[in-house]
Design a protein around this motif. Structure first.
Motif, PDB file in Angstrom:
ATOM      1  N   UNK A 181       0.864  -1.083  -0.096  1.00  0.00           N
ATOM      2  CA  UNK A 181       0.004   0.117   0.171  1.00  0.00           C
ATOM      3  C   UNK A 181       0.807   1.424  -0.052  1.00  0.00           C
ATOM      4  N   UNK A 182       0.549   2.080  -0.876  1.00  0.00           N
ATOM      5  CA  UNK A 182       1.064   3.522  -0.843  1.00  0.00           C
ATOM      6  C   UNK A 182       0.807   4.455   0.648  1.00  0.00           C
ATOM      7  N   UNK A 183       1.149   3.813   1.414  1.00  0.00           N
ATOM      8  CA  UNK A 183       0.729   4.432   2.964  1.00  0.00           C
ATOM      9  C   UNK A 183       1.750   5.478   3.298  1.00  0.00           C
ATOM     10  N   UNK A 184       2.712   6.032   2.676  1.00  0.00           N
ATOM     11  CA  UNK A 184       3.632   6.862   2.912  1.00  0.00           C
ATOM     12  C   UNK A 184       3.688   8.040   2.127  1.00  0.00           C
ATOM     13  N   UNK A 185       2.612   7.954   0.956  1.00  0.00           N
ATOM     14  CA  UNK A 185       2.669   9.145  -0.083  1.00  0.00           C
ATOM     15  C   UNK A 185       3.592   9.197  -1.229  1.00  0.00           C
ATOM     16  N   UNK A 186       4.774   8.030  -1.118  1.00  0.00           N
ATOM     17  CA  UNK A 186       5.769   8.185  -2.386  1.00  0.00           C
ATOM     18  C   UNK A 186       5.156   8.193  -3.579  1.00  0.00           C
ATOM     19  N   UNK A 187       4.011   7.542  -3.854  1.00  0.00           N
ATOM     20  CA  UNK A 187       3.330   7.858  -5.217  1.00  0.00           C
ATOM     21  C   UNK A 187       2.847   9.155  -5.691  1.00  0.00           C
ATOM     22  N   UNK A 188       2.751   9.871  -4.374  1.00  0.00           N
ATOM     23  CA  UNK A 188       2.618  11.553  -4.406  1.00  0.00           C
ATOM     24  C   UNK A 188       3.794  12.126  -4.945  1.00  0.00           C
ATOM     25  N   UNK A 189       4.854  11.934  -4.047  1.00  0.00           N
ATOM     26  CA  UNK A 189       6.066  12.414  -4.408  1.00  0.00           C
ATOM     27  C   UNK A 189       6.655  12.239  -5.774  1.00  0.00           C
ATOM     28  N   UNK A 190       6.507  10.920  -6.308  1.00  0.00           N
ATOM     29  CA  UNK A 190       6.866  10.775  -7.675  1.00  0.00           C
ATOM     30  C   UNK A 190       6.049  11.340  -8.902  1.00  0.00           C
ATOM     31  N   UNK A 191       4.709  11.490  -8.510  1.00  0.00           N
ATOM     32  CA  UNK A 191       3.681  12.222  -9.293  1.00  0.00           C
ATOM     33  C   UNK A 191       4.262  13.664  -9.437  1.00  0.00           C
TER      34      UNK A 191
END
Length: 372
Positions: free
Chosen positions: A85-95
């Motif tokens: 699960x992206x529960x630390x927001x790394x998907x947001x950082x990469x976006x």
């Protein structure tokens, strides 16, 4: 120079649907590399395992600036089911970084070189080290990072120009005694006695109270199924935290001595090793000032927070430890994030993504210049 909010949210949606844990970011890496290539970057893959470097040259001499984003998800157990699960927001950082990178490539930079670093395995605290070993920052002069913050620290429309993580390390100690029958304890050396003495010695450690820090035993394993046997071995795990690197070095040395001395009081031998960890934050004042300027420009005066100190760790700081001359900055972005980082139900307001991407854009423009 702005980014369409729909684009950064589209990237996030794609990444959020393919969570992968550290060093297993196969689909994530392939997607990000393909998007950088399509935008016009020179792309290298397999950096530090699954990491990516995208390079965009300017037309005039200048510094090399890198934007870094982590891309791994966390492993969770939900309803007895193992999942990522992206529960630390790394998907947001990469976006945010990819959206900014696309706009910068579309416009073109004037001087120096822009590098985009998509880093694996931040949660394992080895991703940055692996990228460093593969030369990712050998030519980098300036490094910028960003992380979404819990709502308790920053709300949507707010940001700190300096998020100060603490140093965080884990130590393990094996205490060796001598096995014996419970009726004849004088013939043995009880490893639990040695562990108890070591715990007491650790609890007596003192460092400068002006520097936030802690050292504590978080795991103690000893003994077997027999209640009438003197255990010959005990295993201690110690968690250490400090807000600066000098205090952490002091804690590591004192903890090792405390374990050795405590165990020795009952005749136990001890073997201590540091399992891993990450250093504390060290930033460039000039980059912090530029981050303040960017935040005010994008979010207004009310959006600018003071520096935030957190005891949490971040392997971004290995880059600075490896290359002290690096001018580094790390922004904490408000996102109305609840209930907290690393919670499997973590969620945040996606409107924050465009804010972060535009802060990156502003800083790159000031440092390298962007064609109008």
């Amino acid at each position: 120079m702005t980014i369409l909010p729909a684009r950064v949210q589209e990237i996030w949606t794609t990444l959020h649907a393919m969570p992968e844990v550290g060093f297993e970011e196969i689909k994530t890496s392939a997607y990000l590399a393909s998007q950088l290539t399509a935008a016009g970057y020179q792309v290298r893959t397999g950096i530090g395992g699954t990491g990516i470097i995208g390079t965009l040259p300017g037309t005039e001499p200048g510094p090399t600036l890198a934007l870094r984003a982590d891309m791994d998800a966390l492993a969770h157990m939900v309803d007895n089911h193992a999942c990522a699960i992206h529960s630390c927001g790394h998907d947001g950082h990469s976006a945010m970084v990819l959206a900014a990178a696309e706009e910068l490539a579309r416009k073109g930079i004037i001087k120096g070189t822009l590098k985009i670093l998509f880093q694996p395995a931040e949660e394992k605290l080895f991703g940055a080290i692996r990228m460093i070993e593969d030369g990712a920052i050998d030519d980098v002069d300036i490094l910028l990072g960003m992380h979404l913050r819990p709502i308790q620290e920053a709300t949507l429309g707010q940001a700190t120009p300096a998020l100060y993580h603490g140093a965080s390390y884990v130590m393990e100690a094996t205490l060796q005694g001598t096995a014996a029958h419970g009726a004849r304890p004088h013939l043995g050396i009880n490893a639990i006695d040695g562990a108890a003495a070591a715990v007491q010695a650790i609890n007596a450690i003192h460092v400068n109270p002006l520097i936030p820090s802690s050292v504590k035993v978080t795991k103690l394993q000893a003994g077997g199924p027999a209640s009438n046997a003197i255990p010959e071995q005990a295993l201690l795990t110690v968690d250490l935290r400090a807000q600066d690197n000098a205090t952490m070095e002091e804690l590591l040395k004192k903890a090792a001595k405390a374990i050795e001395a405590g165990a020795a009081t009952v005749g136990c031998q001890s073997h201590v090793k540091v399992l891993g960890g990450c250093p504390a934050a060290v930033y460039s004042p000039a980059i912090i000032d530029l981050a303040k300027e960017a935040i005010v420009t994008v979010l207004g005066n009310t959006g600018l927070l003071g520096s935030i100190t957190t005891p949490g760790g971040e392997d971004f700081h290995f880059f600075i430890k490896h290359k002290p001359a690096l001018q580094a900055g790390y922004i904490g972005l408000g996102a109305d994030l609840t209930p907290g980082l690393h919670h499997p139900a973590m969620t945040f307001n996606k409107d924050c993504l465009i804010n972060g991407a535009n802060i990156f854009l502003y800083m790159v423009d000031k440092l390298l210049g962007v064609k109008k």
